[in-house]
Design an enzyme around this catalytic site. Structure first.
Site, PDB file in Angstrom:
ATOM      1  N   CYS A  95       0.825  -1.201   0.000  1.00 30.83           N
ATOM      2  CA  CYS A  95       0.000   0.000   0.000  1.00 30.83           C
ATOM      3  C   CYS A  95       0.864   1.259   0.000  1.00 30.83           C
ATOM      4  O   CYS A  95       1.405   1.618  -1.037  1.00 30.83           O
ATOM      5  CB  CYS A  95      -1.005  -0.034   1.147  1.00 30.83           C
ATOM      6  SG  CYS A  95      -2.445   0.991   0.820  1.00 30.83           S
TER       7      CYS A  95
ATOM      8  N   HIS B  93      -3.383  -4.968   0.486  1.00 29.54           N
ATOM      9  CA  HIS B  93      -2.739  -5.521   1.683  1.00 29.54           C
ATOM     10  C   HIS B  93      -2.823  -7.043   1.612  1.00 29.54           C
ATOM     11  O   HIS B  93      -3.664  -7.655   2.289  1.00 29.54           O
ATOM     12  CB  HIS B  93      -3.440  -5.010   2.946  1.00 29.54           C
ATOM     13  CG  HIS B  93      -3.191  -3.574   3.218  1.00 29.54           C
ATOM     14  ND1 HIS B  93      -2.048  -3.125   3.841  1.00 29.54           N
ATOM     15  CD2 HIS B  93      -3.914  -2.477   2.924  1.00 29.54           C
ATOM     16  CE1 HIS B  93      -2.095  -1.807   3.933  1.00 29.54           C
ATOM     17  NE2 HIS B  93      -3.214  -1.389   3.387  1.00 29.54           N
TER      18      HIS B  93
ATOM     19  N   GLU C 286      -1.178  -9.187   2.956  1.00 27.77           N
ATOM     20  CA  GLU C 286      -0.946  -9.823   4.264  1.00 27.77           C
ATOM     21  C   GLU C 286      -2.267 -10.202   4.940  1.00 27.77           C
ATOM     22  O   GLU C 286      -2.312 -11.106   5.775  1.00 27.77           O
ATOM     23  CB  GLU C 286      -0.105  -8.909   5.173  1.00 27.77           C
ATOM     24  CG  GLU C 286      -0.782  -7.621   5.660  1.00 27.77           C
ATOM     25  CD  GLU C 286      -0.660  -6.454   4.690  1.00 27.77           C
ATOM     26  OE1 GLU C 286      -0.359  -6.700   3.502  1.00 27.77           O
ATOM     27  OE2 GLU C 286      -0.871  -5.305   5.122  1.00 27.77           O
TER      28      GLU C 286
HETATM   29  N1  GLN Z   1      -1.989   6.624   3.178  1.00 28.97           N
HETATM   30  C1  GLN Z   1      -2.106   5.906   1.955  1.00 28.97           C
HETATM   31  C2  GLN Z   1      -3.496   6.024   1.340  1.00 28.97           C
HETATM   32  O1  GLN Z   1      -4.419   6.390   2.014  1.00 28.97           O
HETATM   33  C3  GLN Z   1      -1.729   4.461   2.157  1.00 28.97           C
HETATM   34  C4  GLN Z   1      -2.716   3.700   2.993  1.00 28.97           C
HETATM   35  C5  GLN Z   1      -2.192   2.374   3.459  1.00 28.97           C
HETATM   36  O2  GLN Z   1      -0.996   2.114   3.434  1.00 28.97           O
HETATM   37  N2  GLN Z   1      -3.074   1.524   3.931  1.00 28.97           N
HETATM   38  O3  GLN Z   1      -3.670   5.728   0.185  1.00 28.97           O
END
Ligand code: GLN
Length: 544
Positions: free
Chosen positions: A386, A511, A513
């Protein structure tokens, strides 16, 4: 057709928090699965937040996201990792959701003429909710983990609902007490606190049938007999829940104490032959593997221990599948910004691979970008999750595509090259809570890419939680410079994956994970661990 009989197991924590109710609940579920039963785990959290989405992960631990986009307690991660099943959002009950339901119903005239009360209105709502999960999931057993500790004000009305339900369900419902035995001196386990805690539970009209004991020392015969006598259970129903090298060991450890035969016996059922052989083989690969790798996760240990559990567990799963032990260091890459002269090689040189996990806000971002640059230049395996993918794009833009000052608009609204920007649909969002891009989304993978190889498929479904995305206007320039965008949403609009042409470096907007399980590791983590092992081997060959 006759209605299926659903049975209910309620896990109550006593004496203190942090005893591992989630792990116990998940282990009971995995044991029942090994006996051929299906399970559906529910967690009740007493707080008045509707979900975990607005909670700070540094205070509350990771926000776990389900396929349907529900933001819930990190215990759901434990359930899924043990049960190898995707759970629905309705299995997460919070005080906030319950009160909202009752109040909405009252405003809609649902209780006309009545004064609305905790008993029966709220408790009825709880019982109906739990039974509904049983019917909808068609599970043989619904497991209910009650968050907090017996005696807390926050869960008292929920426990009252469980008491009523226990009376109504009779033999189809059973309570488990989790407790802690302290030892004043070696060999002197103290059962009195547990006796009192048990009395507190019975004073609420509930009789636990099984008692699981965490402890300073192994449960001995003396303590077992005392607990049996004073807590009204058979000595065979008192179980040792010792501290273990890996949490995944708990199902076989309980089974060695004949847990399932006692548990099922209370329901009038017999334990079948099925066993935990495959599971136990994976546990021994965690405990006694052939290889070892060192992985750095960018973040401060104290701050991220619980905030990134899924990343840690996903690494453990992928490593076990590769017969490997993974040593994880939470490396504070912010030091690369703060300590003048500190080189990435000094901080990161000893690692076989580096992960930049998800995150929000600008703190420590420049240090992470320096770490990513180091990985790209030295071909150290890199996995960006992400935010880690977004920063991978920023690094490439700045240092390869010659877009000086490129950034995400989350960090710098006025950047000349907003390679990461807010998703258009996010601009309309007002207020907080459940309003990011959430849940599982399909992603089409580019043939011949590292991502494609990792998934051995042309598409994947991973879970998301973000507001920002790669800016499509700048994609051609980045691609020209050599960055590969190896995954996109089916309509082609959203960039889901980025990777380098050299070495093993993959970033994902998702994500992955969150969907990794001991028995089904996440493909990108598998790819990453394999790349770490390969690079380690190449380095060793160079030395000789
Ligand atoms: N802050 C970033 C976004 O909102 C990444 C979010 C995250 O890593 N879950 O896109």
């Amino acid at each position: 057709m006759a209605e299926k009989t659903v049975r209910y197991i309620v896990v109550l924590g006593s004496l203190m928090s942090g005893l591992g109710k989630g792990i116990v609940t998940a282990s009971i579920g995995r044991i029942l699965q090994s006996k051929g039963y299906s399970v559906s785990p529910i967690k009740f959290d007493g707080y008045l937040n509707v979900d975990c989405g607005t909670m700070n992960p540094l205070r509350h631990g990771e926000v776990f996201v389900l396929d349907d986009g529900t933001e819930c307690d990190m215990d759901f991660g434990t359930y899924e990792r043990f049960l190898n099943e995707s759970i629905k959002g309705t299995n997460s009950i919070t005080g906030g959701k319950l009160f909202r339901k009752v109040i909405d119903k009252e405003r809609a005239g649902g209780y006309l003429g009545r004064d609305v009360q905790i008993v029966p209105h709220l408790t009825d709502e709880i019982k109906a909710w739990i039974r509904n999960v049983g019917t909808e999931s068609k599970a043989d057993f619904v497991l209910v983990e009650v968050g907090g500790t017996v005696g807390d004000l926050e869960n008292s009305y929920f426990i009252e609902a469980m008491r009523q339900m226990g009376r109504e369900e009779g033999e189809r419902m059973l309570f488990v007490q989790l407790t802690y035995l302290t030892a004043l001196s070696p060999g002197e386990l103290k059962t009195k606190p547990t006796q009192h805690a048990n009395r507190l539970i019975t004073s609420m009209g509930i009789q636990p049938k099984l008692i699981l004991c965490r402890g300073d020392e192994p449960l001995d015969k003396d303590a077992r007999e005392k607990l049996s006598l004073f807590c009204n259970v058979s000595p065979e129903d008192v179980f040792d829940d010792p501290s273990l090298e890996t949490i995944y060991e708990l199902p076989p450890v309980l089974e060695r104490q004949k847990f399932s035969s006692r548990l099922l016996g209370h329901f009038g059922l017999k334990a079948s032959e099925e066993d935990l052989k495959v599971w136990s083989a994976l546990v021994s690969k965690i405990k006694d593997p052939k290889n070892e790798i060192n992985v750095a996760i960018s973040g401060k240990y104290t701050a991220v221990k619980d905030a990134y559990v899924s990343v840690k567990e996903a690494l453990i799963h992928a490593a076990a599948a590769n017969n490997t032990r993974v040593h994880i260091d939470w490396v504070d890459t912010e030091r690369l910004e703060k300590e003048e002269g500190l080189k990435a090689a000094e901080l990161l040189g000893k690692y076989d691979g580096i992960i930049v996990p998800g995150g929000f806000g600008s703190r420590g971002v420049e240090g992470k970008i320096t770490a990513i640059k180091y990985c790209r230049e030295k071909q150290v395996p890199y996995l960006g999750l992400c935010l880690g993918m977004q920063l991978m794009t920023v690094e490439y833009a700045r240092n390869v595509a010659k877009m000086a000052g490129a950034n995400s608009t989350e960090m710098d609204e006025k950047t000349a090259y907003p390679v990461i920007h807010i998703m258009p649909e996010q601009l309309k969002v007002k207020g907080m809570g459940a309003n990011m891009r959430l849940g599982a989304w399909e992603c089409i993978l580019k043939k011949g890419s590292l991502a494609y190889a990792a998934y051995s498929a042309d598409k994947c479904f991973e879970r998301h939680r973000h507001r920002y995305e790669v800016n499509n206007e700048l994609v051609p320039k980045l691609e020209e410079a050599g960055l590969v965008f190896s995954g996109r949403s089916p309509d082609g609009r959203i960039v889901e994956m980025a990777e380098w042409k050299e070495g093993w470096g993959v970033g994902t907007q998702a994500h992955p994970e969150l969907k990794s399980r001991l028995e089904a590791p996440a493909p990108l983590f598998m790819g990453f661990v394999k790349a770490c092992l390969k690079r380690q081997k190449e380095k060793e060959e160079k030395k000789t």
